[in-house]
Design a protein around this motif. Structure first.
Motif, PDB file in Angstrom:
ATOM      1  N   SER A 212     -39.736  78.907  12.481  1.00  7.19           N
ATOM      2  CA  SER A 212     -38.482  78.945  13.239  1.00  7.19           C
ATOM      3  C   SER A 212     -37.583  80.073  12.766  1.00  7.19           C
ATOM      4  CB  SER A 212     -37.748  77.610  13.110  1.00  7.19           C
ATOM      5  OG  SER A 212     -38.518  76.554  13.642  1.00  7.19           O
ATOM      6  N   LEU A 213     -37.543  80.304  11.457  1.00  2.29           N
ATOM      7  CA  LEU A 213     -36.739  81.412  10.935  1.00  2.29           C
ATOM      8  C   LEU A 213     -37.284  82.755  11.404  1.00  2.29           C
ATOM      9  CD1 LEU A 213     -36.086  80.154   7.290  1.00  2.29           C
ATOM     10  CD2 LEU A 213     -34.405  80.370   9.137  1.00  2.29           C
ATOM     11  N   ILE A 214     -38.608  82.909  11.425  1.00  6.84           N
ATOM     12  CA  ILE A 214     -39.215  84.147  11.907  1.00  6.84           C
ATOM     13  C   ILE A 214     -38.906  84.354  13.386  1.00  6.84           C
ATOM     14  CG2 ILE A 214     -41.382  85.364  12.293  1.00  6.84           C
ATOM     15  CD1 ILE A 214     -40.526  85.228   9.379  1.00  6.84           C
ATOM     16  N   LEU A 215     -39.010  83.290  14.169  1.00  2.00           N
ATOM     17  CA  LEU A 215     -38.706  83.392  15.595  1.00  2.00           C
ATOM     18  C   LEU A 215     -37.231  83.734  15.814  1.00  2.00           C
ATOM     19  CD1 LEU A 215     -40.717  80.355  17.044  1.00  2.00           C
ATOM     20  CD2 LEU A 215     -41.416  82.741  16.835  1.00  2.00           C
ATOM     21  N   GLY A 216     -36.368  83.168  14.978  1.00  2.00           N
ATOM     22  CA  GLY A 216     -34.945  83.497  15.071  1.00  2.00           C
ATOM     23  C   GLY A 216     -34.673  84.968  14.792  1.00  2.00           C
ATOM     24  N   LEU A 217     -35.351  85.515  13.788  1.00  3.61           N
ATOM     25  CA  LEU A 217     -35.194  86.939  13.488  1.00  3.61           C
ATOM     26  C   LEU A 217     -35.708  87.800  14.639  1.00  3.61           C
ATOM     27  CD1 LEU A 217     -36.171  87.210   9.707  1.00  3.61           C
ATOM     28  CD2 LEU A 217     -33.921  87.591  10.732  1.00  3.61           C
ATOM     29  N   ALA A 218     -36.834  87.410  15.223  1.00  2.00           N
ATOM     30  CA  ALA A 218     -37.384  88.172  16.347  1.00  2.00           C
ATOM     31  C   ALA A 218     -36.405  88.192  17.516  1.00  2.00           C
ATOM     32  CB  ALA A 218     -38.721  87.571  16.777  1.00  2.00           C
ATOM     33  N   MET A 219     -35.815  87.043  17.836  1.00  4.40           N
ATOM     34  CA  MET A 219     -34.844  87.004  18.922  1.00  4.40           C
ATOM     35  C   MET A 219     -33.583  87.778  18.578  1.00  4.40           C
ATOM     36  SD  MET A 219     -35.041  83.189  20.552  1.00  4.40           S
ATOM     37  CE  MET A 219     -36.497  82.681  21.464  1.00  4.40           C
ATOM     38  N   THR A 220     -33.208  87.766  17.303  1.00  2.00           N
ATOM     39  CA  THR A 220     -32.010  88.491  16.885  1.00  2.00           C
ATOM     40  C   THR A 220     -32.180  89.989  17.075  1.00  2.00           C
ATOM     41  OG1 THR A 220     -31.439  86.773  15.271  1.00  2.00           O
ATOM     42  CG2 THR A 220     -30.478  88.950  14.947  1.00  2.00           C
TER      43      THR A 220
ATOM     44  N   ALA B 218     -29.924  83.977  14.388  1.00  2.00           N
ATOM     45  CA  ALA B 218     -31.094  83.976  13.505  1.00  2.00           C
ATOM     46  C   ALA B 218     -31.366  82.592  12.916  1.00  2.00           C
ATOM     47  CB  ALA B 218     -30.896  84.998  12.388  1.00  2.00           C
ATOM     48  N   LEU B 219     -30.306  81.797  12.695  1.00  2.00           N
ATOM     49  CA  LEU B 219     -30.468  80.486  12.062  1.00  2.00           C
ATOM     50  C   LEU B 219     -30.610  79.339  13.056  1.00  2.00           C
ATOM     51  CD1 LEU B 219     -27.841  80.752   9.165  1.00  2.00           C
ATOM     52  CD2 LEU B 219     -30.318  81.041   9.033  1.00  2.00           C
ATOM     53  N   LEU B 220     -30.185  79.547  14.296  1.00  2.00           N
ATOM     54  CA  LEU B 220     -30.164  78.455  15.262  1.00  2.00           C
ATOM     55  C   LEU B 220     -31.536  77.825  15.519  1.00  2.00           C
ATOM     56  CD1 LEU B 220     -28.455  76.754  17.165  1.00  2.00           C
ATOM     57  CD2 LEU B 220     -28.770  78.508  18.921  1.00  2.00           C
ATOM     58  N   PRO B 221     -32.627  78.591  15.717  1.00  2.00           N
ATOM     59  CA  PRO B 221     -33.923  77.940  15.920  1.00  2.00           C
ATOM     60  C   PRO B 221     -34.330  77.028  14.775  1.00  2.00           C
ATOM     61  CG  PRO B 221     -34.051  80.244  16.546  1.00  2.00           C
ATOM     62  CD  PRO B 221     -32.732  80.065  15.860  1.00  2.00           C
ATOM     63  N   ALA B 222     -34.039  77.445  13.537  1.00  2.00           N
ATOM     64  CA  ALA B 222     -34.392  76.624  12.388  1.00  2.00           C
ATOM     65  C   ALA B 222     -33.587  75.322  12.372  1.00  2.00           C
ATOM     66  CB  ALA B 222     -34.168  77.404  11.095  1.00  2.00           C
ATOM     67  N   VAL B 223     -32.309  75.413  12.703  1.00  3.99           N
ATOM     68  CA  VAL B 223     -31.466  74.212  12.727  1.00  3.99           C
ATOM     69  C   VAL B 223     -31.960  73.232  13.783  1.00  3.99           C
ATOM     70  CG1 VAL B 223     -29.140  73.359  13.158  1.00  3.99           C
ATOM     71  CG2 VAL B 223     -29.461  75.469  11.873  1.00  3.99           C
ATOM     72  N   VAL B 224     -32.230  73.731  14.987  1.00  2.63           N
ATOM     73  CA  VAL B 224     -32.728  72.868  16.060  1.00  2.63           C
ATOM     74  C   VAL B 224     -34.086  72.283  15.685  1.00  2.63           C
ATOM     75  CG1 VAL B 224     -33.441  72.802  18.473  1.00  2.63           C
ATOM     76  CG2 VAL B 224     -31.442  74.145  17.801  1.00  2.63           C
ATOM     77  N   CYS B 225     -34.932  73.098  15.057  1.00  2.83           N
ATOM     78  CA  CYS B 225     -36.260  72.640  14.649  1.00  2.83           C
ATOM     79  C   CYS B 225     -36.163  71.449  13.693  1.00  2.83           C
ATOM     80  CB  CYS B 225     -37.018  73.796  14.005  1.00  2.83           C
ATOM     81  SG  CYS B 225     -38.605  73.329  13.298  1.00  2.83           S
ATOM     82  N   VAL B 226     -35.298  71.553  12.683  1.00  3.26           N
ATOM     83  CA  VAL B 226     -35.156  70.471  11.706  1.00  3.26           C
ATOM     84  C   VAL B 226     -34.633  69.205  12.371  1.00  3.26           C
ATOM     85  CG1 VAL B 226     -33.878  69.737   9.658  1.00  3.26           C
ATOM     86  CG2 VAL B 226     -34.861  72.032   9.754  1.00  3.26           C
ATOM     87  N   VAL B 227     -33.633  69.372  13.249  1.00  2.68           N
ATOM     88  CA  VAL B 227     -33.067  68.202  13.922  1.00  2.68           C
ATOM     89  C   VAL B 227     -34.125  67.502  14.767  1.00  2.68           C
ATOM     90  CG1 VAL B 227     -31.396  67.457  15.650  1.00  2.68           C
ATOM     91  CG2 VAL B 227     -30.720  69.118  13.914  1.00  2.68           C
ATOM     92  N   ILE B 228     -34.914  68.263  15.506  1.00  2.20           N
ATOM     93  CA  ILE B 228     -35.930  67.676  16.369  1.00  2.20           C
ATOM     94  C   ILE B 228     -37.015  66.990  15.536  1.00  2.20           C
ATOM     95  CG2 ILE B 228     -37.715  68.194  18.076  1.00  2.20           C
ATOM     96  CD1 ILE B 228     -34.834  68.221  19.103  1.00  2.20           C
ATOM     97  N   MET B 229     -37.381  67.586  14.395  1.00  3.21           N
ATOM     98  CA  MET B 229     -38.383  66.952  13.534  1.00  3.21           C
ATOM     99  C   MET B 229     -37.886  65.606  13.013  1.00  3.21           C
ATOM    100  SD  MET B 229     -40.368  69.817  11.248  1.00  3.21           S
ATOM    101  CE  MET B 229     -38.891  70.598  10.597  1.00  3.21           C
ATOM    102  N   LEU B 230     -36.605  65.536  12.661  1.00  6.12           N
ATOM    103  CA  LEU B 230     -36.068  64.314  12.076  1.00  6.12           C
ATOM    104  C   LEU B 230     -35.885  63.209  13.106  1.00  6.12           C
ATOM    105  CD1 LEU B 230     -33.463  65.746   9.546  1.00  6.12           C
ATOM    106  CD2 LEU B 230     -35.782  64.945   9.120  1.00  6.12           C
ATOM    107  N   VAL B 231     -35.736  63.562  14.390  1.00  3.72           N
ATOM    108  CA  VAL B 231     -35.573  62.528  15.421  1.00  3.72           C
ATOM    109  C   VAL B 231     -36.854  62.361  16.228  1.00  3.72           C
ATOM    110  CG1 VAL B 231     -33.117  63.020  15.604  1.00  3.72           C
ATOM    111  CG2 VAL B 231     -34.702  64.129  17.178  1.00  3.72           C
TER     112      VAL B 231
END
Length: 231
Positions: free
Chosen positions: A30-38, A56-69
Motif C-alpha cells: 500500500s505504501l508503494i502504491l501510494g508513492l506511485a500515485m503521488t 502517499a499515506l492514504l492507501p496504507a491507512v485505508v488498507c489497515v482499516v479494511i484489514m481490521l474490519v
C-alpha cells in the motif's frame, strides 16, 4: 499469468486472525502504491507538500482499516461513516484532488482485502490513464487566454450601463457585466466584466481606449476563473 497472483491473501481466512507477515506485506504494498500515485499526481500539477504526504499515506491507512474490519459488516459501516465525517473537516480543493483521493482509497481498499495483484494492476492502469489525460491536456480550453475578468473604476457621474459598449463591440466577442460596486466613499463605481477577447494581441489597445473613457482611473485585467467551485 498465474491465477494465484490475483488470489486474496485472506480468501481462506474468514475468521478475524491475520498473520503479522500478511499485515506487513499488505502495508508495504500500500505504501508503494501510494508513492506511485503521488509521483503520478505531481506530474505537471501544482501541489502542496501536505497533500502529497497525505496522498502517499492514504492507501496504507485505508488498507489497515479494511484489514481490521475484514468480515465484520457492522464495523465496516461504522468506518465508512467515519470517512464521511472526515470529508466535512477537510479544506477546499480541486476536482483533480478529489479524483486522486478516491483512487488512493480504492487502491488501499483492494490491498486491505488481500488482493495485492489487483491492487497493483488497478494502480498501474489508473496512473497510466492519469498521465495520458494530463499529457493530452484533456478538457483544457484552447482559447483560455481570451477569457478575461476586467475591472474598471469610473466616476459616479458617468452612466455605467452603456459607457463601454462600443469598445466591447470592437474588441470582444462576448461581454457580461457581473458586478457593480461603489468605492471611495461612494464617489466612484467599480465595474466587473467577464469578456472574451477577439484578439489577445489587442488587449492593451482596448485598455488604452477604456482609460481615455474613465479618466485614467484604475483598471485591472485578470485570467477568468472557469472553475465554479473548488473541493
Amino acid at each position: 499469468m498465474p491465477e494465484s497472483l490475483f488470489r486474496g491473501l485472506f480468501d481462506s481466512d474468514l475468521t478475524a486472525i491475520i498473520s503479522v507477515y500478511d499485515f506487513i506485506l499488505c502495508l508495504f504494498v500500500s505504501l508503494i502504491l501510494g508513492l506511485a500515485m503521488t509521483f503520478t499526481y505531481m506530474y505537471r500539477t501544482r501541489y502542496t507538500k501536505s497533500f502529497v504526504v497525505t496522498l502517499a499515506l492514504l492507501p496504507a491507512v485505508v488498507c489497515v482499516v479494511i484489514m481490521l474490519v475484514n468480515g465484520n459488516v457492522g464495523t465496516g459501516v461504522a468506518v465508512a461513516g467515519a470517512f464521511n465525517l472526515v470529508r466535512f473537516r477537510s479544506v477546499p480543493g480541486t476536482a483533480k484532488e478529489i479524483c486522486t483521493l478516491f483512487l488512493a482509497m480504492g487502491a488501499g481498499l483492494i490491498a486491505g482485502m488481500g488482493y495485492l495483484g489487483f491492487a497493483v494492476l488497478f494502480t498501474v492502469l489508473m496512473c497510466a490513464v492519469f498521465l495520458l489525460y494530463n499529457r493530452l491536456d484533456l478538457g483544457a480550453a484552447k482559447n483560455a487566454a481570451s477569457y478575461k475578468t476586467l475591472t474598471v473604476t469610473i466616476p459616479e457621474d458617468l452612466d455605467y450601463s452603456e459607457i463601454f459598449d462600443d469598445i466591447f463591440q470592437t474588441y470582444t466577442s462576448a461581454c457580461e457585466m457581473v458586478c457593480v460596486k461603489t468605492t471611495n466613499m461612494g464617489s466612484m463605481f467599480r465595474l466587473t466584466y467577464h469578456v472574451t477577447l477577439k484578439n489577445v494581441a489587442k488587449e492593451k489597445e482596448m485598455l488604452d481606449k477604456i482609460r481615455c473613457r474613465n479618466g485614467n482611473l484604475e483598471i485591472s485585467v485578470s485570467r477568468q476563473e472557469t472553475m465554479a467551485a473548488e473541493l
